[in-house]
Design a protein around this motif. Structure first.
Motif, PDB file in Angstrom:
ATOM      1  N   TYR A 111       9.772   1.379  -1.849  1.00 28.14           N
ATOM      2  CA  TYR A 111      10.573   0.882  -1.083  1.00 28.14           C
ATOM      3  C   TYR A 111       9.879   1.739   0.136  1.00 28.14           C
ATOM      4  CZ  TYR A 111      14.856   3.337   0.887  1.00 28.14           C
ATOM      5  OH  TYR A 111      15.918   3.248   1.612  1.00 28.14           O
ATOM      6  N   MET A 112       9.492   3.409   0.437  1.00 24.90           N
ATOM      7  CA  MET A 112       8.591   3.454   1.470  1.00 24.90           C
ATOM      8  C   MET A 112       7.891   2.918   1.930  1.00 24.90           C
ATOM      9  SD  MET A 112       7.638   6.718   2.489  1.00 24.90           S
ATOM     10  CE  MET A 112       7.876   7.843   1.267  1.00 24.90           C
ATOM     11  N   ILE A 113       7.433   1.853   1.331  1.00 26.68           N
ATOM     12  CA  ILE A 113       6.618   0.986   2.169  1.00 26.68           C
ATOM     13  C   ILE A 113       7.313  -0.309   2.931  1.00 26.68           C
ATOM     14  CG2 ILE A 113       4.400  -1.280   2.485  1.00 26.68           C
ATOM     15  CD1 ILE A 113       3.553   0.155  -0.192  1.00 26.68           C
ATOM     16  N   LEU A 114       8.282  -0.276   2.747  1.00 29.76           N
ATOM     17  CA  LEU A 114       9.206  -1.145   3.122  1.00 29.76           C
ATOM     18  C   LEU A 114       9.586  -0.637   4.735  1.00 29.76           C
ATOM     19  CD1 LEU A 114      10.943  -3.018   0.214  1.00 29.76           C
ATOM     20  CD2 LEU A 114       9.570  -3.961   1.654  1.00 29.76           C
ATOM     21  N   ALA A 115      10.511   1.474   4.006  1.00 25.61           N
ATOM     22  CA  ALA A 115      11.039   1.337   5.490  1.00 25.61           C
ATOM     23  C   ALA A 115      10.428   2.006   6.161  1.00 25.61           C
ATOM     24  CB  ALA A 115      11.857   3.189   4.234  1.00 25.61           C
ATOM     25  N   VAL A 116       8.977   1.774   5.956  1.00 26.28           N
ATOM     26  CA  VAL A 116       7.765   2.201   7.302  1.00 26.28           C
ATOM     27  C   VAL A 116       7.977   1.023   7.779  1.00 26.28           C
ATOM     28  CG1 VAL A 116       5.400   2.752   7.611  1.00 26.28           C
ATOM     29  CG2 VAL A 116       7.009   4.380   6.026  1.00 26.28           C
ATOM     30  N   GLN A 117       7.899  -0.085   7.504  1.00 30.76           N
ATOM     31  CA  GLN A 117       7.445  -1.238   7.821  1.00 30.76           C
ATOM     32  C   GLN A 117       8.665  -1.350   8.617  1.00 30.76           C
ATOM     33  OE1 GLN A 117       6.597  -3.892   4.931  1.00 30.76           O
ATOM     34  NE2 GLN A 117       4.230  -3.547   5.243  1.00 30.76           N
ATOM     35  N   LYS A 118       9.650  -1.018   7.998  1.00 35.79           N
ATOM     36  CA  LYS A 118      11.284  -1.386   9.213  1.00 35.79           C
ATOM     37  C   LYS A 118      11.314  -0.388   9.709  1.00 35.79           C
ATOM     38  CE  LYS A 118      16.632  -2.996   7.564  1.00 35.79           C
ATOM     39  NZ  LYS A 118      17.067  -2.966   6.785  1.00 35.79           N
ATOM     40  N   TYR A 119      11.483   0.857   9.618  1.00 34.85           N
ATOM     41  CA  TYR A 119      12.212   1.473  10.766  1.00 34.85           C
ATOM     42  C   TYR A 119      10.845   2.500  11.343  1.00 34.85           C
ATOM     43  CZ  TYR A 119      16.158   1.491   8.166  1.00 34.85           C
ATOM     44  OH  TYR A 119      17.396   0.655   7.277  1.00 34.85           O
ATOM     45  N   GLY A 120       9.917   1.774  11.798  1.00 29.51           N
ATOM     46  CA  GLY A 120       8.497   2.799  11.874  1.00 29.51           C
ATOM     47  C   GLY A 120       8.791   4.368  10.699  1.00 29.51           C
ATOM     48  N   VAL A 121       7.367   5.070  11.486  1.00 30.45           N
ATOM     49  CA  VAL A 121       6.747   6.104  10.817  1.00 30.45           C
ATOM     50  C   VAL A 121       8.121   6.978  10.321  1.00 30.45           C
ATOM     51  CG1 VAL A 121       5.116   7.978  10.624  1.00 30.45           C
ATOM     52  CG2 VAL A 121       4.859   5.986  12.009  1.00 30.45           C
ATOM     53  N   ILE A 122       8.452   7.776  10.973  1.00 31.94           N
ATOM     54  CA  ILE A 122       9.494   8.890  11.071  1.00 31.94           C
ATOM     55  C   ILE A 122      10.673   8.943  10.355  1.00 31.94           C
ATOM     56  CG2 ILE A 122      11.266  10.591  12.503  1.00 31.94           C
ATOM     57  CD1 ILE A 122       8.523  10.917  14.560  1.00 31.94           C
ATOM     58  N   LYS A 123      11.422   7.785  10.324  1.00 33.63           N
ATOM     59  CA  LYS A 123      13.149   7.625  10.470  1.00 33.63           C
ATOM     60  C   LYS A 123      12.371   6.574   8.431  1.00 33.63           C
ATOM     61  CE  LYS A 123      16.911   5.377  10.956  1.00 33.63           C
ATOM     62  NZ  LYS A 123      18.066   4.321  11.014  1.00 33.63           N
ATOM     63  N   GLY A 124      11.715   5.837   8.947  1.00 36.73           N
ATOM     64  CA  GLY A 124      10.949   5.217   6.937  1.00 36.73           C
ATOM     65  C   GLY A 124      10.456   6.567   6.368  1.00 36.73           C
ATOM     66  N   VAL A 125       9.441   7.521   6.775  1.00 40.83           N
ATOM     67  CA  VAL A 125       9.017   8.200   5.958  1.00 40.83           C
ATOM     68  C   VAL A 125      10.663   9.422   5.309  1.00 40.83           C
ATOM     69  CG1 VAL A 125       7.825  10.585   5.922  1.00 40.83           C
ATOM     70  CG2 VAL A 125       7.114   8.675   6.023  1.00 40.83           C
ATOM     71  N   CYS A 126      11.476  10.148   6.493  1.00 43.76           N
ATOM     72  CA  CYS A 126      12.382  10.584   6.460  1.00 43.76           C
ATOM     73  C   CYS A 126      13.562   9.878   4.731  1.00 43.76           C
ATOM     74  CB  CYS A 126      13.519  11.041   7.166  1.00 43.76           C
ATOM     75  SG  CYS A 126      13.027  12.031   8.012  1.00 43.76           S
ATOM     76  N   LYS A 127      13.843   8.412   4.880  1.00 43.86           N
ATOM     77  CA  LYS A 127      13.668   7.053   4.603  1.00 43.86           C
ATOM     78  C   LYS A 127      13.716   7.781   3.012  1.00 43.86           C
ATOM     79  CE  LYS A 127      17.093   4.246   7.132  1.00 43.86           C
ATOM     80  NZ  LYS A 127      18.531   4.937   5.936  1.00 43.86           N
ATOM     81  N   GLY A 128      12.292   7.019   2.195  1.00 47.86           N
ATOM     82  CA  GLY A 128      11.531   7.368   1.041  1.00 47.86           C
ATOM     83  C   GLY A 128      11.337   8.350   0.791  1.00 47.86           C
ATOM     84  N   ILE A 129      11.374   9.915   1.479  1.00 51.26           N
ATOM     85  CA  ILE A 129      11.725  10.987   1.120  1.00 51.26           C
ATOM     86  C   ILE A 129      12.798  11.554   0.981  1.00 51.26           C
ATOM     87  CG2 ILE A 129      11.619  13.395   1.475  1.00 51.26           C
ATOM     88  CD1 ILE A 129       9.759  13.385   2.845  1.00 51.26           C
ATOM     89  N   ASN A 130      14.386  10.916   1.138  1.00 53.22           N
ATOM     90  CA  ASN A 130      15.429  11.070   0.028  1.00 53.22           C
ATOM     91  C   ASN A 130      15.400  10.160  -0.634  1.00 53.22           C
ATOM     92  OD1 ASN A 130      16.625  12.016   3.271  1.00 53.22           O
ATOM     93  ND2 ASN A 130      17.701  10.786   4.093  1.00 53.22           N
ATOM     94  N   ARG A 131      15.027   8.620  -0.793  1.00 49.75           N
ATOM     95  CA  ARG A 131      15.059   7.862  -2.125  1.00 49.75           C
ATOM     96  C   ARG A 131      14.637   8.813  -3.488  1.00 49.75           C
ATOM     97  NH1 ARG A 131      14.845   2.566  -2.765  1.00 49.75           N
ATOM     98  NH2 ARG A 131      13.681   2.590  -5.263  1.00 49.75           N
ATOM     99  N   LEU A 132      12.809   9.644  -2.544  1.00 47.72           N
ATOM    100  CA  LEU A 132      12.750  10.337  -3.918  1.00 47.72           C
ATOM    101  C   LEU A 132      13.259  11.468  -4.470  1.00 47.72           C
ATOM    102  CD1 LEU A 132       9.348  10.597  -2.712  1.00 47.72           C
ATOM    103  CD2 LEU A 132       9.870   9.459  -4.506  1.00 47.72           C
TER     104      LEU A 132
END
Length: 144
Positions: A111-132
């Motif tokens: 999910y973290m990889i997909l989010a970073v690829q889709k939304y970029g670094v800042i928003k993707g990492v935030c989405k990945g942390i929320n998922r965790l």
């Protein structure tokens, strides 16, 4: 006839128990790690950082501002690849027990990889942390 049998138009059907727990299919993906590109990127950064230190400025604070600005630009350029590489490193080094605890599909690292690829670094990492943070509280299929 047993208590749990159901009669439907003359046929006897067995009642099947409902499975309440979602069990995701998360195969343990262990990607191939390439260490040469990250090492080369780090060495390039160190060499360029050292060269900036030797630029003669009249004030020390100007050197400091230049170094911070250069670092920010350099890491902004390679940040996406760096984050994805770090997730791949986790996928290679984490134990099977740790990685099988994920109750989502795709797994939290995917999910973290997909989010970073889709939304970029800042928003993707935030989405990945929320998922965790949600891991273990919810179950199911969740794509970025």
């Amino acid at each position: 006839m047993e208590d749990k049998d159901i009669i439907v138009e003359g046929y006897i059907e067995k009642e099947t128990p409902l499975v309440e727990e979602f069990i995701p299919h998360n195969p343990l993906n262990r990607p191939k790690m390439h260490y040469t590109k990250p090492i080369i990127a780090l060495l390039v950064y160190i060499v360029q950082f050292a060269l900036i230190c030797f630029i003669p400025y009249d004030a020390w604070w100007l050197t400091l501002i230049t170094l911070v600005a250069y670092s920010a630009v350099y890491f902004a350029v390679i940040a996406k690849r760096t984050i994805i590489w770090m997730v791949h490193l986790y996928q290679n080094l984490a134990s099977d027990e740790t990685r099988k605890k994920c109750v989502f599909e795709p797994s939290c690292s995917e999910y973290m990889i997909l989010a970073v690829q889709k939304y970029g670094v800042i928003k993707g990492v935030c989405k990945g942390i929320n998922r965790l943070h949600r891991c273990g509280l919810e179950r199911g299929v969740d794509y970025p």
